[in-house]
Design a protein around this motif. Structure first.
Motif, PDB file in Angstrom:
ATOM      1  N   ALA A  42      37.428  38.154 -16.490  1.00 55.12           N
ATOM      2  CA  ALA A  42      38.663  37.612 -17.055  1.00 55.12           C
ATOM      3  C   ALA A  42      39.707  37.444 -15.963  1.00 55.12           C
ATOM      4  CB  ALA A  42      39.179  38.540 -18.144  1.00 55.12           C
ATOM      5  N   SER A  43      39.738  38.410 -15.057  1.00 53.95           N
ATOM      6  CA  SER A  43      40.714  38.364 -13.986  1.00 53.95           C
ATOM      7  C   SER A  43      40.430  37.185 -13.044  1.00 53.95           C
ATOM      8  CB  SER A  43      40.643  39.690 -13.237  1.00 53.95           C
ATOM      9  OG  SER A  43      41.381  39.627 -12.084  1.00 53.95           O
ATOM     10  N   ASN A  44      39.165  37.021 -12.691  1.00 57.18           N
ATOM     11  CA  ASN A  44      38.791  35.904 -11.819  1.00 57.18           C
ATOM     12  C   ASN A  44      39.103  34.571 -12.463  1.00 57.18           C
ATOM     13  OD1 ASN A  44      37.791  37.694  -9.953  1.00 57.18           O
ATOM     14  ND2 ASN A  44      35.683  37.534 -10.678  1.00 57.18           N
ATOM     15  N   GLU A  45      38.786  34.491 -13.761  1.00 56.82           N
ATOM     16  CA  GLU A  45      39.004  33.220 -14.441  1.00 56.82           C
ATOM     17  C   GLU A  45      40.492  32.911 -14.548  1.00 56.82           C
ATOM     18  OE1 GLU A  45      36.633  33.413 -17.978  1.00 56.82           O
ATOM     19  OE2 GLU A  45      34.806  33.023 -16.846  1.00 56.82           O
ATOM     20  N   ALA A  46      41.284  33.968 -14.768  1.00 52.69           N
ATOM     21  CA  ALA A  46      42.732  33.764 -14.829  1.00 52.69           C
ATOM     22  C   ALA A  46      43.230  33.213 -13.497  1.00 52.69           C
ATOM     23  CB  ALA A  46      43.419  35.083 -15.137  1.00 52.69           C
ATOM     24  N   ARG A  47      42.674  33.746 -12.436  1.00 48.72           N
ATOM     25  CA  ARG A  47      43.092  33.315 -11.099  1.00 48.72           C
ATOM     26  C   ARG A  47      42.666  31.886 -10.822  1.00 48.72           C
ATOM     27  NH1 ARG A  47      41.645  37.330  -6.231  1.00 48.72           N
ATOM     28  NH2 ARG A  47      43.538  37.019  -5.036  1.00 48.72           N
ATOM     29  N   GLN A  48      41.423  31.577 -11.143  1.00 48.66           N
ATOM     30  CA  GLN A  48      40.938  30.212 -10.919  1.00 48.66           C
ATOM     31  C   GLN A  48      41.776  29.205 -11.678  1.00 48.66           C
ATOM     32  OE1 GLN A  48      36.176  30.610  -9.957  1.00 48.66           O
ATOM     33  NE2 GLN A  48      36.808  29.784 -11.909  1.00 48.66           N
ATOM     34  N   ARG A  49      42.071  29.572 -12.925  1.00 47.40           N
ATOM     35  CA  ARG A  49      42.808  28.658 -13.772  1.00 47.40           C
ATOM     36  C   ARG A  49      44.238  28.502 -13.279  1.00 47.40           C
ATOM     37  NH1 ARG A  49      44.347  26.372 -18.395  1.00 47.40           N
ATOM     38  NH2 ARG A  49      46.051  27.477 -19.384  1.00 47.40           N
ATOM     39  N   LEU A  50      44.817  29.614 -12.871  1.00 44.63           N
ATOM     40  CA  LEU A  50      46.195  29.553 -12.383  1.00 44.63           C
ATOM     41  C   LEU A  50      46.287  28.671 -11.140  1.00 44.63           C
ATOM     42  CD1 LEU A  50      49.127  30.662 -12.524  1.00 44.63           C
ATOM     43  CD2 LEU A  50      48.411  32.318 -10.821  1.00 44.63           C
ATOM     44  N   ILE A  51      45.363  28.854 -10.234  1.00 40.81           N
ATOM     45  CA  ILE A  51      45.420  28.071  -8.999  1.00 40.81           C
ATOM     46  C   ILE A  51      45.178  26.598  -9.302  1.00 40.81           C
ATOM     47  CG2 ILE A  51      44.174  27.651  -6.850  1.00 40.81           C
ATOM     48  CD1 ILE A  51      44.282  30.610  -6.360  1.00 40.81           C
ATOM     49  N   SER A  52      44.295  26.351 -10.246  1.00 44.01           N
ATOM     50  CA  SER A  52      44.058  24.982 -10.652  1.00 44.01           C
ATOM     51  C   SER A  52      45.342  24.356 -11.205  1.00 44.01           C
ATOM     52  CB  SER A  52      42.952  24.987 -11.703  1.00 44.01           C
ATOM     53  OG  SER A  52      42.520  23.705 -11.957  1.00 44.01           O
ATOM     54  N   LEU A  53      46.021  25.123 -12.036  1.00 44.46           N
ATOM     55  CA  LEU A  53      47.301  24.669 -12.605  1.00 44.46           C
ATOM     56  C   LEU A  53      48.342  24.434 -11.524  1.00 44.46           C
ATOM     57  CD1 LEU A  53      47.992  26.924 -15.709  1.00 44.46           C
ATOM     58  CD2 LEU A  53      48.143  24.453 -15.624  1.00 44.46           C
ATOM     59  N   MET A  54      48.415  25.396 -10.609  1.00 45.21           N
ATOM     60  CA  MET A  54      49.421  25.301  -9.559  1.00 45.21           C
ATOM     61  C   MET A  54      49.152  24.097  -8.663  1.00 45.21           C
ATOM     62  SD  MET A  54      49.835  29.325  -8.596  1.00 45.21           S
ATOM     63  CE  MET A  54      51.164  29.251  -7.400  1.00 45.21           C
ATOM     64  N   SER A  55      47.865  23.851  -8.357  1.00 50.59           N
ATOM     65  CA  SER A  55      47.543  22.680  -7.526  1.00 50.59           C
ATOM     66  C   SER A  55      47.929  21.411  -8.241  1.00 50.59           C
ATOM     67  CB  SER A  55      46.053  22.588  -7.235  1.00 50.59           C
ATOM     68  OG  SER A  55      45.508  23.799  -6.954  1.00 50.59           O
ATOM     69  N   GLY A  56      47.675  21.384  -9.538  1.00 53.97           N
ATOM     70  CA  GLY A  56      48.031  20.209 -10.315  1.00 53.97           C
ATOM     71  C   GLY A  56      49.528  19.968 -10.276  1.00 53.97           C
ATOM     72  N   GLU A  57      50.275  21.045 -10.465  1.00 51.13           N
ATOM     73  CA  GLU A  57      51.726  20.918 -10.472  1.00 51.13           C
ATOM     74  C   GLU A  57      52.241  20.482  -9.106  1.00 51.13           C
ATOM     75  OE1 GLU A  57      54.929  24.008 -12.076  1.00 51.13           O
ATOM     76  OE2 GLU A  57      54.761  23.921  -9.920  1.00 51.13           O
ATOM     77  N   LEU A  58      51.667  21.093  -8.085  1.00 46.65           N
ATOM     78  CA  LEU A  58      52.084  20.787  -6.717  1.00 46.65           C
ATOM     79  C   LEU A  58      51.848  19.310  -6.419  1.00 46.65           C
ATOM     80  CD1 LEU A  58      53.059  22.472  -4.292  1.00 46.65           C
ATOM     81  CD2 LEU A  58      50.733  22.435  -3.478  1.00 46.65           C
ATOM     82  N   GLN A  59      50.689  18.858  -6.811  1.00 43.89           N
ATOM     83  CA  GLN A  59      50.326  17.475  -6.553  1.00 43.89           C
ATOM     84  C   GLN A  59      51.281  16.540  -7.296  1.00 43.89           C
ATOM     85  OE1 GLN A  59      46.037  17.465  -6.470  1.00 43.89           O
ATOM     86  NE2 GLN A  59      46.032  15.238  -6.666  1.00 43.89           N
ATOM     87  N   ARG A  60      51.607  16.927  -8.518  1.00 43.89           N
ATOM     88  CA  ARG A  60      52.517  16.091  -9.298  1.00 43.89           C
ATOM     89  C   ARG A  60      53.898  16.036  -8.643  1.00 43.89           C
ATOM     90  NH1 ARG A  60      56.095  17.585 -13.074  1.00 43.89           N
ATOM     91  NH2 ARG A  60      55.153  19.625 -13.357  1.00 43.89           N
ATOM     92  N   LYS A  61      54.358  17.194  -8.167  1.00 39.19           N
ATOM     93  CA  LYS A  61      55.687  17.237  -7.556  1.00 39.19           C
ATOM     94  C   LYS A  61      55.714  16.419  -6.270  1.00 39.19           C
ATOM     95  CE  LYS A  61      57.737  21.434  -9.342  1.00 39.19           C
ATOM     96  NZ  LYS A  61      58.071  22.837  -9.053  1.00 39.19           N
ATOM     97  N   ILE A  62      54.656  16.535  -5.487  1.00 36.38           N
ATOM     98  CA  ILE A  62      54.580  15.742  -4.254  1.00 36.38           C
ATOM     99  C   ILE A  62      54.561  14.272  -4.624  1.00 36.38           C
ATOM    100  CG2 ILE A  62      53.048  15.118  -2.358  1.00 36.38           C
ATOM    101  CD1 ILE A  62      53.244  17.784  -1.474  1.00 36.38           C
ATOM    102  N   GLY A  63      53.820  13.966  -5.662  1.00 37.30           N
ATOM    103  CA  GLY A  63      53.743  12.586  -6.127  1.00 37.30           C
ATOM    104  C   GLY A  63      55.124  12.041  -6.463  1.00 37.30           C
ATOM    105  N   LEU A  64      55.933  12.856  -7.088  1.00 40.63           N
ATOM    106  CA  LEU A  64      57.290  12.429  -7.431  1.00 40.63           C
ATOM    107  C   LEU A  64      58.097  12.102  -6.182  1.00 40.63           C
ATOM    108  CD1 LEU A  64      58.271  14.829 -10.341  1.00 40.63           C
ATOM    109  CD2 LEU A  64      58.157  12.338 -10.416  1.00 40.63           C
ATOM    110  N   LYS A  65      57.932  12.948  -5.176  1.00 36.81           N
ATOM    111  CA  LYS A  65      58.660  12.706  -3.931  1.00 36.81           C
ATOM    112  C   LYS A  65      58.215  11.389  -3.309  1.00 36.81           C
ATOM    113  CE  LYS A  65      59.850  17.383  -2.579  1.00 36.81           C
ATOM    114  NZ  LYS A  65      59.801  18.415  -1.536  1.00 36.81           N
TER     115      LYS A  65
END
Lengths: 357, 1103
Positions: free
Chosen positions: B187-210
């Motif tokens: 559960a801990s690993n999956e939480a981490r994988q999912r979080l990083i996936s989310l964070m990468s998505g958000e990061l990419q979106r924010k960069i895209g906005l710039k």
């Protein structure tokens, strides 16, 4: 400085054929490294023993991971874990299922059971095949046997389908399965002169001519079992030796056809009845499992050995079998010509294959 | 409601047995996106379930589409107890959001479990319907394309290169949350994988906005990294270069893409200095400016710059920007002004690109780098924990609302470093930094932030904003060869233009483009550091430094002599174990010495190979508990424009001692031999120039170059190639103590690669341009224990050096079957996971080349003793093809024509074929027909091979019956499509026809049965293989057949052998592409992309 962890993973999985062979032969990493060193690799590639060890370990790990997939070769084709070009996959499978004929000869006709597996130590000592390799090969035989024993249709093709083996290897496996199924006795001293190849050829002829699939593809019985009805029918052929008239007529037909064409004519004339009785009775006994086991023993004891002691040549035997098989066509009152020819086709093929020193 | 995501679960195969009693599995699938979950029916008692589900539809806004991954979970239904998870598949649906990329994701994905690894496969189809026009979205940045490739992607044209974009996102690491104590490792690993996936998505979106704000439409050279800061959290940061790209509509063979050879791509006005004599410039040795700052707390930052030796060598006179153009010709001033205005608005004129459209790079100053040591200091915010523990599992928090300090701190740290880089570049008379990258090394609570790049002067025309576009287009029309030939230009236009450019290549050409970038950008009188300048050996008009260090790839137009080679500097420094501030201080104190050492090593090794420039320089400083490690990798080359490097001369300290003297002279001989051998090995035969052409030596303020331990002096006599003692052109190594002796010894321990092998860490190997299509990408990881009881710097250095050398040796051995080949883009990453443990990970690609052709190709140019490097032989070859058909222009290109002919005669034999024929011949006779069988995997069974009475009609119904009693894997007729992977931006002998989107994946694998899985090596071997498999599966599902610019950004391995446990995190990225073989292109030119597309929903691509 010691390396605790040392891995190399390629996008295309590297397969070193030499190391694969060493692994298949059951050598440990240390042994494999020693053998590679003896092969002069170090000098040729100007590298170090440490590099060789690391390389060997990498390959061994890969093979261990692949082994699971090699147990079901179609999975090897579908799996996504290792990217291996098709020709390399083929090589992996082929080498994995290749076997030592000496070992296969030892195991022919034996039940592929745990008991037999326990005896592999002795077999290994006799054949000079490493014990680990023996076990792997035994497991291969058993795996193939289990996979196809209940399948209908030609054994060799089923094996080829399920294990993606080259046709010749699939046919050899079919022979092993056939022998394991019918439990023919092959270990007797007087059968020792026969090689695995001889038995495999016999098995192939028997399956080709006698099995259900050979006549009617829709047949319900697996190829590994000889069809019951056919074996039952073989009893009808006994008339050829039990009916005195038929036997005499058969003899005269064969003898007249062979006179002057065969070097051992006199011996043939003298022994015809004994030979004919032996040939027919071998078939008649096939209904009983116990007698089935003696099939090859009977053939050798009652046909091959007498002929050999009379100094028959293989050509003599071929001519004899040809006419012996054809003659009953002209026998009045013999109604089983089709059955007879089907029976004799396999018997002739077996005898001709087995007739050597 | 701007988007509808549709998912269909087709089937599974090879599932693990979940029910021991029946040896079967009752599998069903949960499909989750955002907060919506759908389930398939349970497919009972099968390891190969056929769900064939309906289309699950998610109606979501596009912001969510960008951030969230699609999460597919395969479970085993259990009537009496909780359902058991078999594994998961995360699918990044980003590639479906841009119009030109993939339209459907469809294929078999490995089902991955963080504890058990891959457990079977699942066939999934994913589609997205976007309702509105993409451009209307502003809160999201759908439609902005991302590329990991650090050059303009092959089938695009750069309209404008806008510049640097960066962003970072911070969150708490789930591994360190209180809840982790009560949940399972899975559960801990999956939480981490999912979080990083989310964070990468958000990061990419924010960069895209710039990017959208800058009016760009793409990010090139996108590099995303994770900082696992432990207790203090998890930082995901990314940098990239915003561009406006235009798709080249016609990608057929005759159009060379962006990287055509320089001769056609001549940049006219800026390289032709109209007034060369008035143009004076300054010298350059490889430059490294560093500043070490250490801030004990977030609020307080103490700048401790200029504490390092390099800087002490550096007179700071040139720091002001006002000196630029003081002495330069009018043109140069104009250039400066233009560019400066173009770059002025930008906070950081940085470019993550390493390869540029020809003409973009005007001058290169040298490497600029900055490092800073920081203490990670987590502010414990109780409110934060409360919210994280809430029901909504790790939906990203906008950190700003909780803790205004955090992201600001990280942002501020990086801003500080970037500022420094910028000022260093300015000191070099450069207004921009190219080949820019950032990295971190974390140990406990200490973090070293590093940034480096190459100071450069750029051509402003690429940097104009949208308003200037019209002008740019216009220029393009009359200067067509200049940068990426526009798609609108047909063959007809193109033709005469290339003739034009070829005429420009004439002998009387003033400043050939092959040397322009070497000319110093700074001002000779205000040299930022002491260096020796000579007139350019190519054009003899402008000044060049004696040595050039850069972080970029070798420019296509560069003229090199011989071949290049991988050069590494390796270094260990012991450090006392300390806590917090004391630790950080001791690290900051050590850093300058390490930089200096690394630099010296690089310089010595470069000289030892008889070369004069480094490209792709990457210096990593890794911090551990009790030591620091430095590893610098670069590709050395001999640039024809720079002076011939002098030798290395050893000077003993006690000249009276006879035996010592003897020893020294022995060493000297060894060094000289090595240099001679290397020159032969790398085919370095620079042209012998008559002395008078070179001109008078530049009046050099020689007194300024004080000799420290090492000092370079440029040679005035270029013809002088012998390395006799006592010459003043030699590079002097003074042996004053045992340390120095060790250093000299270690210089000589580098073994050249075995014959047939070359290696480099750049995209292309200078001097080899006849690649054959066979490639092998690999990752090798080694962890070694430094088992010294009383380690000293020397023994550690030796150990580390041996470790790297042995690793390289082992790579050469492994890949020996590919000889002749070149290891390209060799990327070493060093980590110090524990006391005494050193982990080295290497990713590289081996590419075969044609030796015969190499010889032929070499012959022609060596008459002139010059060679052109080229990224893509395909492009170089195509070009002369066009030219040669014209009788007028064929003459000057005769050498090229030879190459071409050689190529066409050789490319017919694929390397793969050659290789297989060798090792396969042993039993080829026995099973060649059977290979066909495996390849085709024909389902129809041919009957009657023995008995011919069987009819074929009867065979087909029987075929089904044969296997009825056994469960045979479904879909046996599908072959797995081949997906190539490479860290390079191109595939030799192939044309990239389509970019399908970025691949950015993060995986965690953990085991509690380490021994059973084959120990640490077995565990990691399987995991890396699994990562490769998952990358390939995603690419194949997108319809691609290769990953380019692949990089393993992180490989964090931790073990606890006592508990039989291990854990590993791997982060990889790359660009999914469709490529077409050059040979296939000729056969089917109209729609090459279609050939590689998957045809059916099952995604069975046969290649």
């Amino acid at each position: 400085m010691s390396s605790d962890l040392d891995v190399f993973v390629g996008n295309t999985t590297l397969i070193d054929e030499e190391v694969y062979r060493l692994w298949l032969d059951g050598h440990s990493v240390a042994e494999a490294v020693a053998r590679r060193l003896r092969g002069g690799l170090l000098e040729r590639e100007a590298t170090s023993v440490a590099v060789l060890q690391s390389d060997t370990r990498d390959h061994y790990r890969t093979f261990q991971m692949l082994e699971r997939l090699l147990h079901a070769p179609p999975r090897l084709l579908q799996q996504l874990l290792f990217q291996i070009p098709p020709e390399r996959q083929a090589l992996l499978v082929q080498r994995y299922y290749a076997f030592d004929e000496a070992l296969a000869r030892e195991l022919l006709g034996k039940k592929l059971s745990k008991g037999t597996k326990k005896e592999l130590d002795e077999v290994s000592a006799r054949t000079g095949v490493g014990i680990r390799s023996c076990r792997r090969q035994f497991d291969n035989f058993k795996r193939v046997f289990k996979a196809v024993e209940e399948l209908r249709g030609p054994l060799a093709e089923n094996i080829q389908q399920l294990f993606l083996l080259p046709p010749s290897l699939a046919r050899d496996y079919a022979a092993i399965v056939f022998f394991a199924n019918s439990r023919f006795e092959t270990g007797k001293r007087r059968l020792q002169f026969l090689s695995f190849g001889d038995f495999a050829a016999c098995a192939q002829s028997m399956m080709a001519h006698w099995s259900q699939g050979a006549l009617a593809p829709e047949a319900a019985e697996p190829d590994g079992d000889l069809p019951k009805s056919f074996l039952q029918d073989l009893k009808e052929l006994k008339v050829l030796v039990t009916d005195k008239d038929l036997l005499d007529q058969h003899k005269s037909l064969v003898c007249s056809a062979l006179r002057g064409k065969i070097s051992v004519y006199n011996e043939l004339e003298a022994n015809f009845k004994a030979l004919s009785r032996a040939l027919v009775n071998v078939g008649g006994k096939l209904t009983h499992a116990r007698d089935v086991r003696d099939f090859f023993v009977d053939l050798v004891e009652k046909v091959i050995e007498p002929c050999r002691s009379d100094k028959w040549s293989p050509g003599d035997l071929r001519l004899f079998l040809q006419h012996y098989t054809a003659a009953p066509r002209n026998l009045p009152g013999f109604r089983h010509q089709a059955l007879w020819e089907r029976y004799m086709a396999a018997i002739s093929a077996c005898l001709l294959r087995m007739f050597h020193d | 409601m701007p988007g509808k995501l549709k998912v269909k679960i087709v089937a599974g195969r090879h599932l693990p047995v979940m029910d021991r009693a029946s040896d079967l599995t009752d599998a069903f699938v949960e499909v989750k996106f955002g907060n919506t979950t759908f389930k398939t029916d349970v497919y009972p008692k099968s390891l190969n379930p056929q769900w064939n589900s309906e289309w699950f539809k998610f109606e979501v806004d596009d912001e969510e589409l960008q951030d969230e991954p699609l999460q597919i979970t395969v479970l085993d239904h259990d009537t009496y107890s909780a359902n058991d998870a078999i594994g998961k598949v995360y699918i990044d649906i980003d590639p479906l959001l841009y119009s030109e990329a993939a339209t459907v994701i469809s294929g078999w994905f490995p089902i991955y479990d963080t504890i058990h690894g891959i457990r079977g496969e699942i066939n999934v189809v994913v589609k997205v319907d976007l309702f509105n026009d993409l451009n209307r979205f502003r809160q999201s940045s759908c439609g902005v394309k991302f590329f990991c490739t650090t050059s303009i992607p092959k089938c695009y044209r750069a309209v404008v290169i806008h510049g640097f974009v960066e962003e970072l996102v911070v969150n708490e690491d789930p591994e360190y949350q209180w809840i982790d104590r009560i949940r399972t490792p899975r559960a801990s690993n999956e939480a981490r994988q999912r979080l990083i996936s989310l964070m990468s998505g958000e990061l990419q979106r924010k960069i895209g906005l710039k990017v959208l704000e800058m009016r760009g439409n793409a990010v090139v050279g996108y590099l995303q990294c994770f900082d696992l800061e432990g207790e203090s959290g998890l930082v995901v940061r990314a940098i990239g270069t915003a561009c406006t790209l235009d798709k080249l509509s016609n990608t057929s063979a005759f159009l060379p893409a962006c990287n055509s050879p320089s001769k056609e791509m001549k940049e006219i006005p800026f390289n032709e200095d109209p007034n060369p004599n008035t143009y004076s410039s300054g010298p350059s040795t490889p430059l490294k400016n560093q500043t070490y700052s250490f801030s004990p707390s977030k609020s307080y930052s103490r700048q401790s710059s200029s504490s390092d030796t390099d800087l002490s060598l550096t007179p700071k006179t040139g720091m002001g920007s006002g000196s630029a153009g003081k002495e330069g010709g009018p043109f140069k001033t104009l250039l400066r002004q233009q560019t400066q205005s173009a770059l002025e608005q930008r906070e950081f004129p940085f470019f993550t690109l390493t390869t540029f459209p020809p003409g973009f790079l005007v001058h290169v100053g040298g490497v600029v780098s900055a490092r800073s040591v920081k203490l990670l200091d987590r502010i414990h915010n109780p409110a934060f924990v409360g919210i994280m523990g809430n029901t909504r599992s790790y939906k990203l928090l906008d950190w700003n609302s909780f803790n205004s300090d955090e992201p600001e701190t990280r942002d501020a740290w990086w801003a500080e470093i970037r500022q420094e880089i910028k000022s260093h570049a300015k000191a070099l008379g450069c207004h921009a930094v190219v080949g820019y990258s950032e990295s971190t090394s974390i140990c406990e609570e200490v973090c070293i932030l590093s940034a480096s790049g190459t100071a450069a002067v750029l051509n402003p025309r690429f940097l104009q904003d949208g308003t200037m576009e019209g002008c740019l287009e216009q220029r393009l029309s009359w200067q067509p060869g200049f940068f990426s030939i526009g798609s609108e230009k047909g063959e007809v236009d193109f033709f005469p233009q290339s003739q034009d450019s070829s005429s420009l290549l004439g002998i009387e050409e003033a400043s050939p483009p092959g040397c322009g970038f070497c000319h110093i950008p700074y001002d000779e009188l205000n040299m930022p550091f002491p260096a020796h300048l000579t007139y350019c050996y190519n054009c003899r008009k402008q000044k060049v430094p004696d040595v050039l260090f850069t972080t970029i790839d070798l420019p296509v137009e560069a003229i090199v002599v011989g071949k290049g080679c991988l050069i590494q500097a390796r270094l260990c420094r012991l450090k006392k174990k300390a806590q917090a501030e004391a630790n950080a201080t001791s690290i900051s104190n050590l850093l300058p010495f390490m930089e200096y050492e690394v630099h010296t090593q690089l310089m010595n090794k470069l000289k030892l190979r008889g070369m004069n420039a480094l490209f792709g320089l990457r210096i990593q400083i890794t911090v551990g508990e009790n030591m620091l490690m430095g590893l610098a990798s670069a590709t050395g080359v001999y640039l024809a424009a720079l002076p011939t490097p002098g030798g290395i001369q050893i000077a003993g300290k006690t000249p009276n001692d006879g035996t010592y003297e003897q020893h020294i002279s022995h060493m000297q001989k060894k060094i000289n031999d090595t240099i001679a051998k290397n020159k032969e090995l790398y085919e370095i035969n620079p042209p012998e120039l008559p002395e008078e052409i070179i001109g008078s030596p530049i009046p050099e303020p020689r007194q300024r170059s004080r000799l420290l331990r090492s000092q370079s002096e440029s040679s005035d006599e270029v013809t002088e190639l012998d390395l006799s003692h006592g010459k003043k052109d030699a590079f002097v190594l003074e042996i004053d103590d045992t340390d120095a002796m060790e250093d000299v010894h270690s210089l000589l321990t580098d073994v050249p690669p075995p014959s047939g092998f070359y290696s480099c860490n750049t995209e292309i190997m200078p001097g080899i341009n006849n690649w054959t299509p066979e490639i092998q990408m690999f990752t090798a990881v080694r962890v070694s224990r430094l088992s010294n009881i009383n380690p000293t710097n020397q023994t550690l250095n030796k150990n580390f050096n041996d470790l790297c050398e042995n690793l390289l040796k082992s790579l050469y051995f492994k890949l020996r079957s590919m000889v002749p080949c070149c290891l390209c883009h060799v990327n070493f990453t060093v980590a110090l996971p524990e006391d005494e443990l050193v982990q080295i990970a290497v990713t590289a690609v081996a590419i075969t080349y044609d030796k015969n052709q190499a010889l032929q190709a070499n012959k022609a140019p060596t008459e002139k003793s010059q060679q052109r490097a080229s990224t893509d032989n395909e492009e170089q070859l195509q070009f002369p093809l066009e030219l040669c058909s014209d009788p007028l222009s064929s003459q000057p290109f005769s050498p090229a024509k030879e190459v071409l002919e050689g190529a066409s005669s050789h490319t017919g034999i694929p390397a793969a074929q050659r290789a297989t024929s060798v090792d396969y011949s042993s039993f080829a006779d026995r099973c060649n027909s059977w290979i066909e069988l495996i390849k085709l995997k024909a389902q129809t069974i041919r009957r009657g091979s023995i008995k011919t009475t069987t009819s074929l009609e009867k065979a087909s119904p029987l075929a089904e019956g044969y296997l009825r009693h056994r469960s045979v894997p479904s879909g046996t007729n599908s072959t797995v499509s081949v997906v190539k992977m490479t860290p390079l931006s191109f595939l030799p002998g192939a044309k990239i026809t389509k970019y399908l989107g970025i691949i950015n994946m993060f995986f965690i694998r953990e085991t509690t049965s380490l021994r059973e899985e084959g120990g640490v090596s077995g565990f990691l071997h399987a995991f890396i293989a699994e990562v490769f498999a998952m990358v390939r599966a995603h690419v194949a599902a997108l319809g691609g057949n290769a990953v380019v610019s692949y990089i393993m950004k992180q490989c964090v391995f931790m073990e606890n052998p006592n508990k039989n446990q291990a854990q590993c995190l791997i982060n990889v990225s790359g660009d999914a592409v469709v490529f077409v073989r050059e040979s296939e292109l000729e056969v089917l030119p109209p729609q090459p992309a279609a050939a590689a597309q998957p045809t059916g929903a099952a995604g069975d691509v046969t290649t």
